[in-house]
Scaffold this motif. Structure first.
Motif, short mmCIF file in Angstrom:
data_model
loop_
_atom_site.label_atom_id
_atom_site.label_comp_id
_atom_site.label_asym_id
_atom_site.label_seq_id
_atom_site.Cartn_x
_atom_site.Cartn_y
_atom_site.Cartn_z
N ILE A 45 -29.03 25.63 8.81
CA ILE A 45 -29.63 26.02 7.64
C ILE A 45 -29.62 24.84 6.85
CG2 ILE A 45 -29.63 27.27 5.62
CD1 ILE A 45 -27.61 29.25 7.14
N LYS A 46 -31.18 24.47 6.45
CA LYS A 46 -31.49 23.39 5.57
C LYS A 46 -31.60 23.80 4.30
CE LYS A 46 -35.70 21.89 6.80
NZ LYS A 46 -36.63 21.17 7.05
N VAL A 47 -32.11 24.81 4.08
CA VAL A 47 -32.45 25.52 2.82
C VAL A 47 -32.14 27.20 3.02
CG1 VAL A 47 -33.91 25.90 0.88
CG2 VAL A 47 -34.22 23.77 2.17
N ASP A 48 -31.19 27.70 2.01
CA ASP A 48 -30.97 29.23 2.22
C ASP A 48 -31.70 29.61 0.80
OD1 ASP A 48 -29.46 31.48 1.67
OD2 ASP A 48 -27.75 30.68 1.90
N ILE A 107 -11.20 28.64 7.84
CA ILE A 107 -12.45 29.36 8.69
C ILE A 107 -13.76 29.25 7.94
CG2 ILE A 107 -13.21 31.48 9.77
CD1 ILE A 107 -10.40 32.04 10.62
N ARG A 108 -13.68 29.76 6.64
CA ARG A 108 -15.06 29.34 5.70
C ARG A 108 -15.48 28.04 5.71
NH1 ARG A 108 -12.25 32.88 1.99
NH2 ARG A 108 -11.83 31.19 0.74
N ARG A 109 -14.49 27.19 5.59
CA ARG A 109 -15.21 25.77 5.50
C ARG A 109 -15.45 25.29 6.69
NH1 ARG A 109 -14.37 21.74 2.10
NH2 ARG A 109 -12.82 22.90 0.90
N LYS A 110 -15.01 25.65 7.92
CA LYS A 110 -15.47 25.30 9.28
C LYS A 110 -16.77 25.90 9.35
CE LYS A 110 -15.22 24.04 13.77
NZ LYS A 110 -16.56 23.72 14.18
N GLN A 115 -19.65 24.22 7.74
CA GLN A 115 -19.83 23.21 8.56
C GLN A 115 -20.73 23.22 9.46
OE1 GLN A 115 -16.24 21.36 9.01
NE2 GLN A 115 -16.25 20.55 7.02
N ASP A 116 -20.44 24.79 10.34
CA ASP A 116 -21.30 24.98 11.62
C ASP A 116 -22.82 25.51 11.22
OD1 ASP A 116 -19.20 24.47 13.16
OD2 ASP A 116 -18.44 26.23 13.29
N ASP A 153 -27.39 36.72 15.75
CA ASP A 153 -25.98 36.06 15.77
C ASP A 153 -25.89 35.07 14.41
OD1 ASP A 153 -23.57 35.42 16.98
OD2 ASP A 153 -24.67 33.34 16.92
N LEU A 154 -26.90 34.28 14.21
CA LEU A 154 -26.89 33.51 13.05
C LEU A 154 -26.52 34.19 11.80
CD1 LEU A 154 -28.54 30.25 12.08
CD2 LEU A 154 -28.53 32.01 10.44
#
Length: 139
Positions: free
Chosen positions: A131-134, A24-27, A30-31, A8-9
């Motif tokens: 996500i801390k680091v991508d 929606i991209r901004r939200k 943030q999620d 799902d993530l």
């Protein structure tokens, strides 16, 4: 760490790169990402070689924090998806080991009807499951 559905993530992650609505991209940024989340891109080979030639042997690109992450996702959307040229898709299902999720993605050229690129995503989650680091490795 809360229970996280890794598949799902990554579906939400890929979805953000294809999302036409900037709010929606901004939200979603943030999620998905921690407030100080970091996106680290190893650039495509040609760009990497040019940077190395300029004296940057460890050439990487970074976006940190929600504002920079939103700008990064928006730039990719505007360049690749908005014109109707590409969509981004999951190529390989999520794999999770503790606080790390990996998966492969691809860019699909809608006009040519074929895969034209892709890469490996390596996500490190924080204690809240964001996500801390991508780390993104473009093929």
């Amino acid at each position: 760490m809360p229970a996280i559905d890794a598949q799902d993530l990554i579906e939400r992650y890929i979805g953000i790169w294809n999302e036409p609505d900037p709010e929606i991209r901004r939200k979603t940024v943030q999620d998905l990402w921690a407030e100080d989340g970091l996106h680290v891109l190893r650039p495509p080979q040609e760009m990497h070689e040019r940077a190395v030639g300029l004296g940057f042997p460890t050439a990487v690109l970074e976006a940190r924090g929600h504002d920079e992450l939103h700008a990064r996702v928006t730039r990719a959307y505007d360049e690749f998806v908005a014109p109707g040229t590409y969509v981004f898709r999951i190529q390989e299902a999520a794999r999770r080991l503790r606080d790390v999720i990996t998966f492969r993605w691809e860019s699909f050229h809608t006009g040519e009807g074929q895969v034209t690129g892709g890469g490996l995503e390596f996500l490190v989650l924080d204690e809240d499951g964001r996500i801390k680091v991508d780390y993104q490795f473009v093929d």
